[in-house]
Write a protein that holds these residues in place. Sequence first.
Motif, PDB file in Angstrom:
ATOM      1  N   ILE A  34      39.852  43.774  38.413  1.00 30.65           N
ATOM      2  CA  ILE A  34      39.957  42.584  39.265  1.00 30.65           C
ATOM      3  C   ILE A  34      38.683  42.397  40.082  1.00 30.65           C
ATOM      4  CG2 ILE A  34      41.239  41.539  41.165  1.00 30.65           C
ATOM      5  CD1 ILE A  34      43.736  42.964  40.141  1.00 30.65           C
ATOM      6  N   LEU A  35      38.109  43.486  40.575  1.00 30.63           N
ATOM      7  CA  LEU A  35      36.871  43.391  41.345  1.00 30.63           C
ATOM      8  C   LEU A  35      35.766  42.743  40.516  1.00 30.63           C
ATOM      9  CD1 LEU A  35      35.262  44.108  43.921  1.00 30.63           C
ATOM     10  CD2 LEU A  35      34.745  46.322  42.869  1.00 30.63           C
ATOM     11  N   SER A  36      35.634  43.183  39.272  1.00 28.19           N
ATOM     12  CA  SER A  36      34.633  42.589  38.377  1.00 28.19           C
ATOM     13  C   SER A  36      34.911  41.111  38.159  1.00 28.19           C
ATOM     14  CB  SER A  36      34.632  43.343  37.039  1.00 28.19           C
ATOM     15  OG  SER A  36      33.744  42.747  36.125  1.00 28.19           O
ATOM     16  N   ASN A  37      36.179  40.780  37.994  1.00 30.20           N
ATOM     17  CA  ASN A  37      36.588  39.392  37.780  1.00 30.20           C
ATOM     18  C   ASN A  37      36.251  38.522  38.986  1.00 30.20           C
ATOM     19  OD1 ASN A  37      39.723  37.654  37.144  1.00 30.20           O
ATOM     20  ND2 ASN A  37      37.711  37.275  36.289  1.00 30.20           N
ATOM     21  N   VAL A  38      36.548  39.035  40.187  1.00 33.76           N
ATOM     22  CA  VAL A  38      36.283  38.282  41.415  1.00 33.76           C
ATOM     23  C   VAL A  38      34.779  38.071  41.600  1.00 33.76           C
ATOM     24  CG1 VAL A  38      36.429  38.349  43.935  1.00 33.76           C
ATOM     25  CG2 VAL A  38      38.410  39.016  42.560  1.00 33.76           C
ATOM     26  N   ILE A  39      33.993  39.111  41.374  1.00 33.62           N
ATOM     27  CA  ILE A  39      32.537  38.990  41.514  1.00 33.62           C
ATOM     28  C   ILE A  39      31.997  37.948  40.535  1.00 33.62           C
ATOM     29  CG2 ILE A  39      30.354  40.207  41.130  1.00 33.62           C
ATOM     30  CD1 ILE A  39      31.719  42.710  42.291  1.00 33.62           C
ATOM     31  N   ILE A  86      43.047  45.917  48.472  1.00 32.43           N
ATOM     32  CA  ILE A  86      41.901  46.822  48.307  1.00 32.43           C
ATOM     33  C   ILE A  86      40.689  46.053  47.802  1.00 32.43           C
ATOM     34  CG2 ILE A  86      41.069  48.896  47.147  1.00 32.43           C
ATOM     35  CD1 ILE A  86      43.961  49.774  46.825  1.00 32.43           C
ATOM     36  N   VAL A  87      40.908  45.191  46.797  1.00 36.64           N
ATOM     37  CA  VAL A  87      39.798  44.414  46.245  1.00 36.64           C
ATOM     38  C   VAL A  87      39.232  43.470  47.308  1.00 36.64           C
ATOM     39  CG1 VAL A  87      39.098  42.770  44.470  1.00 36.64           C
ATOM     40  CG2 VAL A  87      40.724  44.587  43.914  1.00 36.64           C
ATOM     41  N   ALA A  88      40.113  42.848  48.081  1.00 32.90           N
ATOM     42  CA  ALA A  88      39.650  41.942  49.135  1.00 32.90           C
ATOM     43  C   ALA A  88      38.770  42.685  50.138  1.00 32.90           C
ATOM     44  CB  ALA A  88      40.848  41.307  49.845  1.00 32.90           C
TER      45      ALA A  88
END
Length: 587
Positions: free
Chosen positions: A344-349, A376-378
Motif C-alpha cells: 500500500i505504501l508503494s501504491n500511495v507514493i 501505519i501507512v498514513a
Amino acid sequence: MKEAVEREWVLLSQVPDLVREISMRHGLTIPAAKTLVNREITDPREVELFLKGTLSEFPDPSLLNDVDKASERLVNAGIRREPLLIYADYDADGATGAACLFLFLKEVFPEQPLRIHQNDRLLEGYGIQERVIAEAALEGCRLVVTVDCGITDCAQIREAAACGVEVIVTDHHLPGETLPEAYAVIDPYRQDCNFPFRDLAGVGVAFFLVCGIRRNLREKGFFNGCPEPSLKRFLDLVALGTVADMVSLTSSNRLLVREGIREIRKSARPGIEALFSVSGASVALATEADLGFKVGPRLNAAGRIGDSSRSSRILVSCNREESDRLARELNEDNTRRQREQERILSNVISEIDLFRELPDAIVLSDPAWHQGVLGIVASKILDLYGRPVILLREEAGVATGSCRSVEGFPVVSALSELSHLLMRYGGHSRAAGVALPIENLELFRDKFSEIAARHAKEAPFLPRCTIDSEIRIEDIGMDLLADLNLLRPFGMGNPEPVFLLKNIRVARVLRMGASGQHLRFELEEKGKRVEGVAFNRAKIPADPNGRTDLLVTVQENLYRGTRSVRLVLQDARESGRPLLCAGMAPG
C-alpha cells in the motif's frame, strides 16, 4: 518518487548558566543537562522527580471522576459473582487494559464469571456493538465495563440500558458534546475531571480503576489480614499498552512505563515473554523501543490482520505452550501486515507522484487497500511529505480509514468542521479514524484540503528536526550513555535526544541488511573513532571536502556481552548549511 520534503534543522537554545547549574547540581553531563532544559525541566525538585521519581508520586485515583462509583459497583458484582463482560478495543492498548482488569478481578474474585470481548476490526469496526451487548444480556450478563472505547457510544449505551445492562465506560478518547448515560464514565478528558494528567492511555485508565477497586476492597476489610495483591505486577501490561498507543511519555505515563519495563526485566508473564522471543528481543534487556517497535506491532497484528481476541488471550494466558503458539500466530500475522503495508505504501507514493505539486493535504482512497494497516501507512506518508494524510478503503458504499496530522494541525477539529459529510469520526489531535459515504468523498477531499490550505497559509507545514545539543566525538562515551538512560523512557512528549555532529569526517561506510538497504559507518575526529548505523539510507551526503553534518541519537550496543556506544543516524547533509535556532521545547 516525488522528492520527500526536506526537514529543517532547528537547534534549541539554552541559558548556559542554567545548563551548568543543572549539570553540577545533579551530576549530569552537559548534553544531558541541555536535554532537561529543552524539556522545560529546570526546577531542582522537578529534576529530582524526573530522574528519581517513584510510584508514590502517583495522583489519587479518586481524582478520575466516577472511579469510586465504578469501583463500588465492580466490588459488589465480584462479591455477588455477577457475570461481567469486559468490552475492549481491538488494539494493543485495549488488549493490555482488558488483561489488566481481567487478571486483577480473577485474582480477587476467582469464582466470578468474566469474559473479554474485542471487536473484529474489519467486520465490526470500532466501538460498542449493540449485537454484542444484546447477546451478553441473553446469557445473563447485566454489567459491562469498557476499555479504551465507549466514550462516544451514547446510542449503544442507551440500548444497553434498555436491555437491563449497566455499562461502566473507561476510555481516554475525546468525549462528544454529551457524555453517554452510563452507570459510570471514567475518562481523563471529561471537562469536569480534576485528574492532573490527561494523557493516559486506555490501559492507564483501566489501571487506575484497578487501584480504586483494591482500595475499596481494603476499606471493606476484604483482605482481612491477608496480603493484598501487588499492583506492580500489572505494570508490565500498562507499559506495553502505553508505549504501543503512542501517548505522551511524561508525568504519570513515564513512571508507569519505566516501572513496567523493570517488571518485564524482572519476571515477564508467559505471553509477554513469548512475544519478546518471536520478535528477537531480550526480556532481560527490555526497552521502550522493544515494546514500541517489536512487541507492540505483533500484538496489534491480531486486530489488523486476523482474530483480534488473540491479543488479550495471550496476555491473560498462564500456559507457556498456549502463549508460544499464539505468539507464533501473531508473528506470522505481523509478517503479512508488513507485506501489505509495503504494497500500500508503494501504491500511495505512486499516486502522489501523479500530482503536479504536493497538495496541502493528502486524501486518497482505494477499494484494494487493507483497512487494518492504513494508519501505519498514513504515518509513513506523513513522515515523508510533512502533510496531513487521510487514507481510506472503499467498500459497500462507505470509505473508512485513518488520519494522521502534523504538529499544530488538530485533525479532529478539521473533521468536526466537516461532520455533516461524515458517518462517524474520532480520535486525537494528530491521529483519528473516519468513515463517510463514498458519494461524499470528493467534496470531503476538497473541503478538507481547503481547511489544510487555510492553516498552511498561516503556519506552513515545514517538518523539522529538533536538535537538543551540538556535541563532539569526544563527548560520546559511557558517561553520556548512563545519563541518557536516566532520561528514559523516550517517546511522545519525551523524545529521544537528538545531537548534532558538525563538520565531521565519515571514515568508512559499509552496506548491511538483506538487500544492502542499511549502512554501517565510522566517524573519526582527533584520533577517536565511533561507530554508527543508518537505516534505510543509500548514502551519507558530504561537501567537496568530504565533510558532513549529522543528526544522531546515542544508544547502547551489546554484542557478545560487551557494552559499547553506537550512534543511530537521524538525518544528514553537506557540512556548512545554516541552522535555525529556537528556544522552544520539542513535542
